[in-house]
Design an enzyme around this catalytic site. Structure first.
Site, PDB file in Angstrom:
ATOM      1  N   SER A 159     -10.009  -9.319   6.020  1.00 10.09           N
ATOM      2  CA  SER A 159      -8.616  -8.995   6.297  1.00 10.09           C
ATOM      3  C   SER A 159      -8.022  -9.921   7.337  1.00 10.09           C
ATOM      4  CB  SER A 159      -8.498  -7.555   6.812  1.00 10.09           C
ATOM      5  OG  SER A 159      -8.867  -6.631   5.854  1.00 10.09           O
ATOM      6  N   HIS A 180      -8.790  -9.364  -1.323  1.00 10.77           N
ATOM      7  CA  HIS A 180      -8.591  -8.383  -0.267  1.00 10.77           C
ATOM      8  C   HIS A 180      -8.211  -7.036  -0.859  1.00 10.77           C
ATOM      9  CE1 HIS A 180      -6.132  -6.750   3.301  1.00 10.77           C
ATOM     10  NE2 HIS A 180      -7.405  -6.407   3.428  1.00 10.77           N
ATOM     11  N   GLU A 192      -5.041  -8.141  -3.015  1.00  8.12           N
ATOM     12  CA  GLU A 192      -4.428  -9.432  -2.708  1.00  8.12           C
ATOM     13  C   GLU A 192      -5.425 -10.526  -3.079  1.00  8.12           C
ATOM     14  OE1 GLU A 192      -1.537  -8.418   1.069  1.00  8.12           O
ATOM     15  OE2 GLU A 192      -3.675  -8.647   1.462  1.00  8.12           O
ATOM     16  N   ASN A 230      -0.700  -6.927   5.649  1.00  4.80           N
ATOM     17  CA  ASN A 230      -0.938  -6.804   7.078  1.00  4.80           C
ATOM     18  C   ASN A 230      -0.117  -7.787   7.906  1.00  4.80           C
ATOM     19  OD1 ASN A 230      -2.829  -4.631   7.004  1.00  4.80           O
ATOM     20  ND2 ASN A 230      -4.289  -6.060   6.110  1.00  4.80           N
TER      21      ASN A 230
END
Length: 326
Positions: A159, A180, A192, A230
């Protein structure tokens, strides 16, 4: 092997994105119109993320090897996957116990667990979901690069760490990308797919197809800090703290504003307390060190003060809010 940072980032995304659950999946590799050339998958790391990836891969007909450093970790993972599948069976086969038992047994039968690196290096795809430490990841990739067939694709579930920095320690940068997933993997719909400057189009397309074969919505992103979710979410949370620090609004009103005005399931301060102020600070400190001139990653004095005082959120009984200990 599960890293605290990766778990935190996926928890951020889970709390904000988990508005609905995935529908039922078919039991073949081709799901929702996707046909993936990936038939066998190795997952390194049997924590929450690794176990979740292994489960959804096995549920969709892939042969899976799950790897960790000791049998105790694998036994815990096996129990967790079995329990998760039991819940799937209870919901999906409510009126057909025999079919449910068959589904569970066949899915578990597609998962092999091992502590031996050599037994795990022969799959079509290898996904790492180990500790968020670049040196540790790169040591693993170097060993696997020497053991794996030339056509094996490598993918990191990180991440927070650059995919390119991992790809460069191997001789297969063109067959290296990012996958991800979000926690809990069997529930969260998004993956992702990270394409570096080294990743070939063929590899990237294969990873996209694999995500689709798992029943996920796969999106493309460049190799950038936090990727898409994120990169947007963590700065949003920190800007909320800055608004509060500057006296623009109370934390209660900011939470109310984002829940009622933006339709978010949790306000930013509720979410920060939920995932832990200490781990939030850890994320921001890492990004601030890597990108000192980016205002998005500017540390918060208030956040640092609360962490120093031991106020880490709901897990410690107090963060931005106070909580009754159960």
């Amino acid at each position: 092997l599960e890293g605290n940072l990766r778990f935190t980032l996926t928890m951020f995304a889970t709390a904000c994105l988990r508005s609905s659950q995935i529908g039922s999946k078919s039991n073949g590799v081709s799901v929702r119109g996707y046909a993936s050339p990936i038939k066998s998958v190795t997952v390194f790391g049997s924590g929450l993320m690794g176990s979740g990836i292994a489960q959804v891969a096995a549920e969709t007909g892939h042969n899976v090897v799950l790897v960790d450093v000791n049998d105790a970790a694998l036994d815990k993972s096996k129990k967790g996957i079995s329990g998760s599948l039991s819940r799937v069976v209870k919901k999906k086969f409510a009126t057909d116990a025999s079919a449910g038992e068959k589904y569970l047994n066949e899915t578990m039968g597609r998962i092999k667990m091992t502590t031996k690196l050599e037994e795990a290096a022969q799959s079509d795809l290898i996904v790492e979901a180990i500790v968020e430490n670049l040196d540790v990841k790169n040591e693993l990739w170097k060993k696997l690069d020497a053991l794996s067939p030339q056509n094996t694709i490598f993918a990191s579930n990180t991440s927070s760490l650059p995919i390119t920095a991992q790809a460069k320690v191997t001789k297969r940068g063109d067959r290296f990308g990012g996958l991800h997933f979000f926690n809990p993997v069997p529930v969260m719909q998004l993956v992702e797919v990270i394409k570096t400057d080294l990743t070939s189009d063929a590899t990237h397309n294969t990873l996209l197809e694999f995500g689709g074969a798992l029943g996920k919505k796969a999106i493309t992103c460049k190799d950038t800090p936090g990727f898409v979710v994120n990169r947007l979410l963590v700065p949003y949370l920190m800007e909320s703290v800055r608004l509060y620090e500057n006296g623009v609004a109370s934390k209660e009103d900011i939470d109310t504003a984002m829940k009622l005005g933006a339709g978010y399931p949790m306000g930013p301060f509720q979410l920060l307390d939920y995932v832990g102020l200490d781990t939030t600070k850890f994320i921001m400190d890492g990004w601030a060190k890597a990108f000192p001139n980016d205002p998005l990653f500017k540390p918060s004095a208030l956040l640092s003060k609360l962490v120093d005082e031991g106020k880490k959120g709901s897990k410690s009984g107090e963060g931005f809010y106070k909580y009754e200990k159960k």
